[in-house]
Design a protein around this motif. Structure first.
Motif, short mmCIF file in Angstrom:
data_model
loop_
_atom_site.label_atom_id
_atom_site.label_comp_id
_atom_site.label_asym_id
_atom_site.label_seq_id
_atom_site.Cartn_x
_atom_site.Cartn_y
_atom_site.Cartn_z
N ALA A 95 -54.38 6.48 3.28
CA ALA A 95 -53.75 5.30 2.69
C ALA A 95 -54.40 3.99 3.13
O ALA A 95 -54.70 3.13 2.29
CB ALA A 95 -52.26 5.29 3.04
N LEU A 152 -50.23 2.92 -3.69
CA LEU A 152 -50.34 3.36 -2.29
C LEU A 152 -49.19 2.82 -1.45
O LEU A 152 -48.62 3.54 -0.62
CB LEU A 152 -51.68 2.91 -1.72
CG LEU A 152 -52.92 3.57 -2.35
CD1 LEU A 152 -54.18 2.80 -1.99
CD2 LEU A 152 -53.04 5.02 -1.90
N HIS A 198 -43.88 5.27 -7.65
CA HIS A 198 -45.06 6.02 -7.23
C HIS A 198 -45.41 7.10 -8.25
O HIS A 198 -46.59 7.31 -8.57
CB HIS A 198 -44.79 6.65 -5.86
CG HIS A 198 -45.99 7.30 -5.25
ND1 HIS A 198 -47.06 6.60 -4.75
CD2 HIS A 198 -46.31 8.62 -5.07
CE1 HIS A 198 -47.96 7.42 -4.28
NE2 HIS A 198 -47.54 8.65 -4.47
N LEU A 249 -46.45 5.04 0.60
CA LEU A 249 -46.21 4.89 2.03
C LEU A 249 -44.74 4.62 2.33
O LEU A 249 -44.17 5.17 3.28
CB LEU A 249 -47.07 3.74 2.59
CG LEU A 249 -48.49 4.07 3.03
CD1 LEU A 249 -49.20 2.79 3.45
CD2 LEU A 249 -48.50 5.08 4.16
N GLY A 279 -52.25 11.83 1.72
CA GLY A 279 -51.96 10.46 1.34
C GLY A 279 -51.84 9.53 2.52
O GLY A 279 -52.40 8.43 2.53
#
Length: 366
Positions: free
Chosen positions: A198, A156, A11, A160, A194
């Motif tokens: 998302a 993304l 990420h 997550l 986020g």
């Protein structure tokens, strides 16, 4: 290293590399959610209304008279709002070699006057479109944007997975602590924004990648849903064409109850009319997926392509564009897409600030 640790690393580095592109695509996409009213606001000359329905015969006659050198087909848009009539002339000699750059024309609602002429890419909303769809790189840019969309989806997903809380800690993962140290506050705000954005961003990234990579998308659909149906290709004939209103009447009889979206006229050398129509259940207002082809010289219906009668691959394709631009959900989905398009700017800013602060403090890249 655990899976969560690997996802955090992925990420971070995707954010540092792909994050800038996602920011540009998000902001340009947010602006394009309302690009038609935005363009009207920027050009008051075309923001006009008329109580009578468009006169397509007069509109085509005006175009032929004002641009006698443009002898090929014209495409006229039926906006349905009583405003100016937009028309396009593809492949004008003035923009040869520029890729997709049609001449764009707006006529008065009654079709009698020329209100504006421009070329695709030379004014703001179309420049933004080229930025969003191709990063101003032409056909190569579409390929780049498609793969950036997939990389952004991976960004993304990794975020997550890194965020996903353990049992009993869900509430904590949504908290923003008042008066927290900078590192913690930046993390909590980045995490909250986020997770809230998302799913919309994932949908936008995946539909955008599918639109930008039509070849791989068609291959994938062929493996999973079958080959999408194609509209028939018909030979054109020579001779002077009938009036648009005459051909349109035949098209309306062929698909009763359909809403007209576009008229493609034959060239002066002869050919066929092609009407693009929206049928019930079609999610796209501006670019619906049913067609009627009418012989230009006799107004005889030559072919009907009814999107409702096609397979699941065609249905999937038909939803991509209206989902991506928000038109499938009207005001509320477009408003959500507007907010989602701004989210990458906030996420990128928060993430970069925290990364730089952590590097200065600990000399680390995580």
């Amino acid at each position: 290293m655990s899976w969560r640790g690997l996802c955090k690393k992925l990420h971070l580095w995707l954010g540092l590399t792909v994050g800038t592109a996602l920011l540009v695509l998000g902001l340009s996409g947010a602006a394009l959610v309302y690009y038609v009213p935005l363009d009207r606001w920027l050009h008051p000359a075309i923001d006009t209304q008329h109580a009578q329905p468009p006169n397509w015969d007069r509109a085509l006659a005006t175009l032929r008279a004002r641009f006698p050198d443009k002898t090929g087909p014209w495409r006229l848009e039926a906006t349905g709002d009583g405003g100016a009539i937009p028309a396009r002339y593809y492949h004008p000699p003035e923009t040869t070699g520029q890729g997709f750059a049609p001449m764009m024309v707006w006529l008065s609602p009654d079709g009698s006057q020329l209100l504006r002429r421009d070329y695709w890419g030379d004014y703001l909303v179309t420049w933004l479109y080229n930025l969003h769809y191709q990063l101003l790189l032409g056909a190569t840019g579409s390929w780049v944007v498609g793969w950036l969309g997939l990389a952004s989806a991976l960004l993304l997903f990794s975020g997550l997975y890194s965020w996903w809380p353990k049992a009993g800690r869900w509430r904590r993962q949504f908290q923003v602590s008042a008066g927290a140290p900078a590192l913690r506050a930046l993390l909590e705000w980045h995490r909250l924004i986020g997770v809230l954005s998302a799913l919309p961003l994932l949908l936008l990234c995946l539909t955008g990648a599918a639109l930008a990579l039509p070849g791989p998308t068609a291959t994938l659909l062929g493996w999973t849903l079958g080959t999408p149906a194609a509209a028939p290709v018909l030979a054109s004939q020579s001779g002077p064409p009938v009036l648009p209103s005459t051909a349109l009447a035949a098209a309306r009889q062929a698909l009763p109850g359909a809403r007209l979206a576009w008229i493609e006229t034959p060239p002066l050398s002869g050919g066929n009319y092609r009407f693009r129509l929206q049928l019930p259940g079609d999610p796209s207002m501006r670019f619906p997926h049913s067609y009627v082809t009418v012989q230009g010289q006799s107004a005889k219906v030559l072919a009907i392509f009814d999107a409702r009668a096609q397979g699941p691959a065609t249905t999937f394709n038909n939803w991509l564009h209206p989902l991506h631009d928000g038109s499938a959900g009207g005001f509320w989905l477009r408003s959500l897409w507007l907010l989602a398009g701004a989210a990458p700017l906030m996420l990128f800013t928060l993430g970069i600030r925290r990364w730089r602060l952590r590097r200065r403090r600990y000399g680390e890249a995580v």
